[in-house]
Write a protein that holds these residues in place. Structure first.
Motif, short mmCIF file in Angstrom:
data_model
loop_
_atom_site.label_atom_id
_atom_site.label_comp_id
_atom_site.label_asym_id
_atom_site.label_seq_id
_atom_site.Cartn_x
_atom_site.Cartn_y
_atom_site.Cartn_z
N THR A 146 -9.73 46.09 16.11
CA THR A 146 -9.81 46.23 14.61
C THR A 146 -10.94 46.83 14.03
OG1 THR A 146 -11.54 44.43 14.70
CG2 THR A 146 -9.29 43.69 14.73
N ASP B 42 -4.03 41.68 11.98
CA ASP B 42 -2.90 40.67 12.00
C ASP B 42 -2.05 40.54 13.51
OD1 ASP B 42 -3.37 40.22 9.50
OD2 ASP B 42 -2.18 41.85 8.57
N GLN B 43 -2.55 41.47 14.26
CA GLN B 43 -1.69 41.37 15.63
C GLN B 43 -2.63 41.47 16.81
OE1 GLN B 43 1.48 41.59 15.59
NE2 GLN B 43 1.95 42.14 13.57
N PRO C 212 2.71 48.58 12.05
CA PRO C 212 2.24 47.17 12.08
C PRO C 212 0.94 47.01 12.67
CG PRO C 212 4.26 47.19 13.40
CD PRO C 212 3.86 48.60 12.85
N TYR C 213 0.53 47.93 13.85
CA TYR C 213 -0.76 47.73 14.18
C TYR C 213 -0.82 49.03 14.96
CZ TYR C 213 1.94 47.19 18.74
OH TYR C 213 2.99 47.34 19.81
N ASN D 226 -6.66 50.41 12.58
CA ASN D 226 -5.36 50.35 11.49
C ASN D 226 -5.79 49.02 10.86
OD1 ASN D 226 -2.96 49.52 10.32
ND2 ASN D 226 -1.69 50.56 11.92
N ARG E 245 -4.28 46.90 9.71
CA ARG E 245 -3.38 45.73 9.97
C ARG E 245 -3.35 45.36 11.28
NH1 ARG E 245 2.36 48.21 8.08
NH2 ARG E 245 3.23 46.00 8.16
N ASN E 246 -4.46 45.89 12.10
CA ASN E 246 -4.35 45.59 13.40
C ASN E 246 -5.02 43.81 13.57
OD1 ASN E 246 -3.94 47.83 14.75
ND2 ASN E 246 -6.19 48.53 15.28
N ARG F 154 -1.76 53.28 -0.38
CA ARG F 154 -2.18 52.32 0.39
C ARG F 154 -2.86 51.10 -0.67
NH1 ARG F 154 -1.95 52.55 5.08
NH2 ARG F 154 -1.51 54.43 4.08
#
Ligand SMILES: [Zn+2]
Length: 317
Positions: free
Chosen positions: A135, A114-115, A176-177, A109, A111-112, A68
């Motif tokens: 998030t 971003d979504q 992605p989320y 996550n 990346r949450n 990561r």
């Protein structure tokens, strides 16, 4: 992370703080923690796109540690790969967990953020509706709960594998989320996990310190039916609490659970929809400077991982 209704004032304060840090990320302020619904924030979520993620993560599990980007994380992974290890701190022989399947659910996550639209959609958790995911919280210096849970999950996996267990993740940051909270539960169910543990850290106001374990209430409503697993989950949670305290030297939360480190809830999709013994572990309060110093320490996370593995081992042996 999570907050509890009865501490409305505290919760409001915490949310304000969270909002300051996560400005712009939808879901961050209010749901800062676990999936926050207006009622009680901090819950996990599950969703239902299950199948393929499960396969994916299972596959990944058998292979390498995921690299990561997060700085914390990279280091931890490298370390994990070494294998070797944990010899002898558990009293049940060399491979006490051989044949056991354990599902680790790294909360949130990275990346949450971003979504926001996708994670805020509603999912059914039996006792109500919940956001797909949130998030999570972060330390005041910006180390996110989602990075923490993944870093810790990797270490926990290493510990459990040394003891012979098969370990599956609900996700490894590759999505992605999410996954959504309902899906997180279903992954444990599909794996027929002997035990499942969702890893988190809380976002309460500074001065609130310590760790706690969240147990599923016995509920039977809609798709939620925890009647058969509430008892075993309580045993898992109690073993986990005892082992975590011993391994880390940290104390149970001073702001809920009467200092016993246990809290029972019926508003978390990740627990409500689980048909296997499952608990949440809130490792500390990211918003408290002293707790944050622990949570951001790689060395402390090693102890924490051992504590998690010891708790699961005690439950299953
Ligand atoms: Zn959380």
């Amino acid at each position: 992370m999570r907050f509890v209704k009865r501490r409305t004032a505290r919760r409001t304060a915490a949310l304000l703080i969270a909002g300051a840090v996560c400005a712009g990320a939808a879901g961050c302020g209010l749901s800062g923690g676990h999936g926050g619904s207006p009622g009680r924030s901090g819950k996990p979520s599950r969703s239902s796109s299950a199948g393929k993620t499960a396969g994916k993560t299972a596959g990944k599990d058998s292979g390498k540690e995921t690299g990561r980007s997060g700085s914390e994380h990279g280091g931890a992974d490298r370390h994990d790969k070494g294998g070797g290890g944990h010899s002898g701190s558990h009293p049940h022989g060399k491979d006490p967990l051989r044949g056991k399947v354990i599902v680790i659910d790294p909360g949130h996550n990275p990346r949450n953020r971003d979504q926001p639209d996708k994670i805020s959609r509603s999912v059914d958790i039996g006792t109500g509706k919940k956001e797909c995911d949130t998030t999570g919280t972060a330390t005041n210096s910006g180390y996110s709960e989602a990075e923490f849970t993944l870093a810790l999950a990797h270490r926990v996996r290493t510990e459990l594998r040394k003891r012979g267990a098969t370990v599956k993740f609900t996700h490894d940051g590759e999505e992605p989320y999410g996954p959504c909270v309902d899906e997180r539960a279903k992954k444990g169910n599909r794996a027929h996990a002997d035990a499942a543990v969702s890893l988190h850290a809380d976002g309460a106001p500074g001065g609130s310190r310590g760790f706690h374990v969240i147990l599923p209430a016995s509920v039977h409503r809609g798709d939620a039916d925890t009647r058969a697993v509430a008892g075993p989950s309580r045993r898992l949670g109690t073993d986990l609490r005892d082992a975590f305290r011993k391994a880390t030297g940290t104390r149970p939360a001073n702001y809920l659970g009467n200092g016993e480190g246990l809290d029972t809830r019926d508003d978390l999709g990740g627990l409500n929809l689980s048909t296997v013994p499952k608990v949440f572990l809130e490792c500390g309060n990211m918003r408290d400077a002293a707790d944050a110093a622990l949570l951001t320490s790689r060395k402390w996370r090693e102890k924490a991982a051992r504590g998690v593995a010891d708790g699961i081992t005690a439950f299953l042996t």
